[in-house]
Design a protein around this motif. Structure first.
Motif, PDB file in Angstrom:
ATOM      1  N   ASN A  85      -3.305  -7.843   3.231  1.00 38.44           N
ATOM      2  CA  ASN A  85      -4.412  -6.922   3.525  1.00 38.44           C
ATOM      3  C   ASN A  85      -5.666  -7.258   2.724  1.00 38.44           C
ATOM      4  OD1 ASN A  85      -5.452  -4.727   5.015  1.00 38.44           O
ATOM      5  ND2 ASN A  85      -5.070  -3.290   3.352  1.00 38.44           N
ATOM      6  N   LYS A 117      -0.515  -1.160   2.131  1.00 37.15           N
ATOM      7  CA  LYS A 117      -0.833  -1.154   3.566  1.00 37.15           C
ATOM      8  C   LYS A 117      -0.580  -2.526   4.180  1.00 37.15           C
ATOM      9  CE  LYS A 117      -4.547   0.118   6.797  1.00 37.15           C
ATOM     10  NZ  LYS A 117      -5.959   0.536   6.930  1.00 37.15           N
ATOM     11  N   TYR A 167       1.845   4.385   4.407  1.00 36.46           N
ATOM     12  CA  TYR A 167       1.967   2.956   4.144  1.00 36.46           C
ATOM     13  C   TYR A 167       3.357   2.626   3.602  1.00 36.46           C
ATOM     14  CZ  TYR A 167      -3.185   3.124   4.312  1.00 36.46           C
ATOM     15  OH  TYR A 167      -4.492   3.330   4.677  1.00 36.46           O
TER      16      TYR A 167
END
Length: 378
Positions: free
Chosen positions: A75, A324, A345
């Motif tokens: 991410n 996440k 998440y």
């Protein structure tokens, strides 16, 4: 040094955190003029004058240079964008696809240059190398005490950031027999399509994949040659190919099997949904988990921005953004305990059952020696 990992339902952080006292209070530090602080040498948020002064200094620098941070890795795309928007500091990734070894060598080659990276994100064996070569600055982030003592250098030259398990991602549409472990990858359905994420000689993900293959083929952390022989066998039957796995090579069908971190394979599974029936498994009987590590360049061109970047990554916001990305951020256990973790998440991170045994630093060093000596023959 033992590498630890945290997974849902598995108690894997067993070391006690080291509590460090600040050299001065944040409020006292903030009352001092910004010019009183040397951001190239300050070793903690307090020593840098507190967050207000650090932010001002970082904004004045206006830039942060990073390397080896692909937008689709852990991410990082969102993390970098959010950091830029929050602090109005421009991030330049000089080489998104660089390996851990290249990151370390780059710090040495570009030492003192404005083109040098301010920070690195590398596999632990490479973090240890960089520290030994004197390439890193000492710095301990605000949440230093929540980083397990066996997952950081005592003075702050490097410290673990996020981790995961070595997994096998594969195109399930090519075979009626589900993949259960490394033995499954000899299947003719995967001919010319089994790949690693880089070269084991210089990339942390590929290095870890060889160790996991050793564990899955009768080897151990003290004997990784079975992992080398495994890939020699895959190559002999025409399945292993010297192509680096990536979202593009997987989406095109060139790579049919990717031996890589679970957080990357799971991200590919979600991205490919409706196009390729990408399945992700942890190899049967193999629970090889590891972290990557952060470090600040000793001669960082933007020393304040580099330290602010680390504070952001280890804040609740930064840790949740790594989560996440399906990784296990190093503060996960503490954040679950204090309620600061993002539960949505957290629920999306793959579960792993079983209790892994982790290699010592001596075993990792020995494994690296064996892989460097033998991988060129594969």
């Amino acid at each position: 040094m033992m590498v630890r990992a945290v997974k849902i339902g598995v108690a894997m952080v067993g070391c006690a955190a080291v509590l460090l006292s600040a050299c001065s209070s944040s409020s006292a530090a903030n009352s001092v003029s910004k010019s009183s602080f040397d951001y190239a040498t300050c070793t903690s948020l307090a020593a840098c004058g507190g967050m207000t002064n650090l932010v001002k200094a970082a904004k004045s620098e206006g830039s942060l240079t990073v390397t080896a941070l692909p937008a689709d890795w852990a991410n990082y795309g969102q993390i970098m964008t959010d950091f830029e928007q929050k602090y109005h500091i421009k991030i330049t990734d000089v080489s998104p696809d660089a390996s851990s070894a290249t990151e370390i060598d780059g710090l040495a080659t570009l030492k003192g240059s404005s083109r040098s990276a301010d920070v690195v994100d590398v596999g632990i064996p490479f973090a240890v190398q960089g520290a030994r070569r004197g390439l890193f600055a000492d710095y301990r982030v605000k949440y230093w005490s929540q980083i397990p003592s066996d997952c950081k250098a005592p003075t702050g030259q490097w410290f673990c950031d996020y981790g995961g398990y070595i997994s096998i991602g594969y195109d399930a549409g090519l075979t009626k027999s589900p993949v259960t472990g490394f033995a499954s990858l000899s299947n003719p359905a995967f001919h010319g399509g089994v790949a690693l994420d880089g070269n084991p000689e210089d990339a942390g993900a590929a290095f870890s994949a060889v160790i996991a293959a050793a564990l899955g083929n009768g080897g151990s952390y003290s004997n990784v040659m079975p992992g080398i022989r495994y890939f020699e066998h895959l190559k002999s039957v025409g399945n292993f190919i010297p192509v680096q796995s990536s979202p593009a090579t997987i989406a095109s069908g060139e790579v049919k099997v990717n031996i890589d971190w679970d957080y990357l394979n799971v991200a590919y599974e979600n991205a490919l949904r409706g196009k390729i029936n990408w399945k992700v498994i942890i190899p049967k009987g193999v629970h090889y988990a590891s972290y990557y590590a952060q470090a600040i360049a000793k001669d960082a061109p933007h020393p304040a921005a580099a330290r602010l970047w680390e504070e952001y990554l280890y804040s609740n916001t930064g840790q949740n953004l790594w989560l996440k990305g399906y990784t296990d951020p190093i503060r996960l256990a503490s954040m679950i305990k204090d309620g600061t973790v993002n539960r949505t998440y957290l629920a999306a991170v793959p579960t792993v059952t079983g209790t892994p045994v982790f290699p010592s630093q001596a075993q990792l060093n020995a494994a690296q020696t064996v892989i460097l000596a033998n991988w060129p023959k594969v």
